[in-house]
Design an enzyme around this catalytic site. Structure first.
Site, PDB file in Angstrom:
ATOM      1  N   LYS A 177       0.828  -1.209   0.000  1.00  0.00           N
ATOM      2  CA  LYS A 177       0.000   0.000   0.000  1.00  0.00           C
ATOM      3  C   LYS A 177       0.860   1.257   0.000  1.00  0.00           C
ATOM      4  CE  LYS A 177      -3.094  -2.858  -0.147  1.00  0.00           C
ATOM      5  NZ  LYS A 177      -2.093  -3.895  -0.301  1.00  0.00           N
ATOM      6  N   GLY A 206       8.313 -22.680  15.627  1.00  0.00           N
ATOM      7  CA  GLY A 206       7.622 -23.552  16.567  1.00  0.00           C
ATOM      8  C   GLY A 206       7.051 -24.792  15.903  1.00  0.00           C
ATOM      9  N   ASP A 233      -4.630 -17.908   7.161  1.00  0.00           N
ATOM     10  CA  ASP A 233      -4.357 -18.541   5.875  1.00  0.00           C
ATOM     11  C   ASP A 233      -4.142 -20.041   5.980  1.00  0.00           C
ATOM     12  OD1 ASP A 233      -4.453 -15.971   4.950  1.00  0.00           O
ATOM     13  OD2 ASP A 233      -2.442 -15.947   4.080  1.00  0.00           O
ATOM     14  N   ALA A 263      -5.971 -10.770   5.589  1.00  0.00           N
ATOM     15  CA  ALA A 263      -5.441 -10.423   6.906  1.00  0.00           C
ATOM     16  C   ALA A 263      -6.545 -10.138   7.910  1.00  0.00           C
ATOM     17  CB  ALA A 263      -4.513  -9.211   6.785  1.00  0.00           C
ATOM     18  N   HIS A 274     -23.839  15.082   2.044  1.00  0.00           N
ATOM     19  CA  HIS A 274     -23.657  15.626   0.702  1.00  0.00           C
ATOM     20  C   HIS A 274     -22.687  16.803   0.750  1.00  0.00           C
ATOM     21  CE1 HIS A 274     -24.556  17.005  -3.346  1.00  0.00           C
ATOM     22  NE2 HIS A 274     -24.668  18.227  -2.843  1.00  0.00           N
TER      23      HIS A 274
END
Length: 476
Positions: free
Chosen positions: A58, A122, A323, A331, A455
């Protein structure tokens, strides 16, 4: 002697570190284990997302968009700039500074919430009344005992057979974020989220970009109408060269170039010569080396950890998020699951609704959606109504000079409940939040139509699209 904790979290990406923080907030003695190191060889929290994914990408997208605005859009505002140049080194330094700031921030949050950080890889060593986790770091092995374990090991880039990564000529997302100069010719294998975002960055900075997508259509995961509009903008207006139905047959590297041979969607042989090649063909769960077989943790045929709706694995007191499990590799989905699991362990009611997880592609214009696409509704036979409104007819969008795209709302014909929202346009990543809230609270299109929107604002496009479901948009 092994250190003992209430909860051991394996992985410090968006799922793991958020889970650890929430566990700490709930009074659980928690350790978070992670083996990521930055370019300086120092431990760096945040996983792929923070180190070589969401955040750095980003940063580069914003830098490249600013460069393009100065060169092509400022003159419309009466601002004339001459001799504009891009210093890629400065751009990369800014990106790295942002990443370092956030990784350091996670360490501070761990300290604030009394979360112990253990650097290393780990893996499960044994089970019983507690789970023993071995943590290896540069040949040094330590042991941790924990009553509960949260696996948040994330994912890895999928490899392209016959195209080994060297992070120089052939790169994945890591290399694509670290170019020291703009390649003249850039090839990208895969026209998904990563391919489009990285291709857009370097195209804006001057590269000739060609994307080769194996699937027969463009952005098949998105709503067809959104994908069609996006392809038109990216190719005809922005100059990305996108080929769908491309089957890679060979990838060869020379001293300073990559040669990709492929079959096009007509079966004809084609050749792409480029200075750099980005491989962005998806990601796979990072579960190898976890020791799953040692404790009989169930994985499916693709390496994902099998979990139920509450992220429980087949093992008592072992959870998995992000994931490494089913669902979208996003994420924010991982973080939400991390919080839900922490609260479940603490005896609360954690839950994540996968049907209302928003998707975002940070191209320009941005693409965002939540819920069902029109093609999914047609396939399942759900009767629906559709309302649509273009940014071109919106005063705020005109003022910004960002008038491409539209908002589309899909509502159930019988109940009028909103079942899908699809946006391509400026700040779609921010606008989609209203749609998520609406769907979480089972709002109808009529509910949105009767809410007063400020607006001038981009949110009025969402309002007008809701009016359009009942064919009563006011400004078109």
């Amino acid at each position: 002697m092994a250190k003992t904790f209430d909860v051991a979290v394996i992985g410090a990406g968006p799922g793991g570190y958020v889970a650890a923080i929430r566990c700490g907030q709930l009074g659980l003695n928690t350790v978070c284990i992670d083996d990521w190191k930055n370019e300086k060889g120092k431990p760096s929290l945040g996983g792929t997302c923070l180190n070589v994914g969401c955040i750095p990408s980003k940063a580069l997208l914003e830098s490249s968009e600013n460069y393009e605005r100065v060169r092509h859009k400022f003159s419309e505002h009466g601002v004339t700039v001459q001799g504009v140049t891009m210093d890629v080194g400065v751009m990369q330094a800014r990106k790295n500074k942002i990443v370092e700031s956030f990784t350091g921030g996670i360490a501070m949050l761990f300290k604030k919430n009394k979360v112990t950080f253990q650097h290393g890889k780990g893996r499960f060593v044994s089970d019983g009344n507690t789970y023993q986790i071995g943590v290896s770091d540069n040949g040094k092995l330590e042991s941790i005992d924990a009553k509960h374990v949260i696996v948040a090991t994330g994912s890895l880039p999928r490899q392209l057979p016959g195209a080994p990564l060297d992070q120089n000529l052939i790169v994945d997302n890591v290399g694509a974020l670290s170019f020291t100069e703009v390649p003249k010719r850039l090839g990208v294998v895969g026209a998904g989220v990563i391919g489009l975002e990285m291709g857009s960055v370097w195209r804006r900075l001057g590269a000739e970009v060609t994307l080769l997508e194996a699937l027969p259509g463009f952005l098949l995961v998105a709503d067809e109408q959104i994908a069609k509009e996006a392809q038109k903008i990216f190719t005809k207006e922005q100059g990305l060269d996108i080929h769908t139905g491309a089957k890679i047959t060979s990838v060869k590297t020379g001293k300073n170039q990559v040669i990709v041979e492929y079959q096009d969607n007509q079966g004809a042989r084609q050749k792409l010569e480029c200075d750099k090649l980005i491989v962005a063909i998806g990601r796979i769960p990072n579960t190898a080396g976890l020791g799953a077989e040692t404790v009989k943790l169930k994985l499916d045929s693709n390496g994902f950890i099998e979990v139920d709706a509450h992220c429980r694995t087949n093992l008592p007191n072992v959870f998995a998020v992000g994931d490494a499990v089913r669902g979208p590799m996003l994420a924010h989905k991982a973080s939400a699951e991390g919080v839900a699991v922490a609260e479940t362990i603490a005896g609360q009611a954690g839950h994540v609704n996968l049907d209302t997880v928003p998707w975002v592609i940070y191209t320009s214009p941005e693409i965002a959606w939540v819920g069902k696409t029109e093609q999914e509704l047609k396939k399942s036979g759900v009767a629906y109504r559709s309302g649509q409104f273009p940014f071109l007819a919106n005063g705020r969008a005109r003022s910004l000079g960002e008038t491409s795209g539209f908002v589309k709302i899909l509502a159930d014909t019988r109940t009028d409940r909103i079942i899908g929202v699809h946006i391509i346009g400026p700040y779609a990543s921010e606008m989609i939040a209203e749609a998520v809230v609406a769907m979480e609270f089972a709002a109808s299109s009529e509910d949105i139509a009767r809410i007063v929107h400020a607006h001038p604002s981009l949110s009025e496009v969402f309002h007008e699209a809701a009016l359009g479901v009942d064919k009563r948009s006011l400004h078109i």
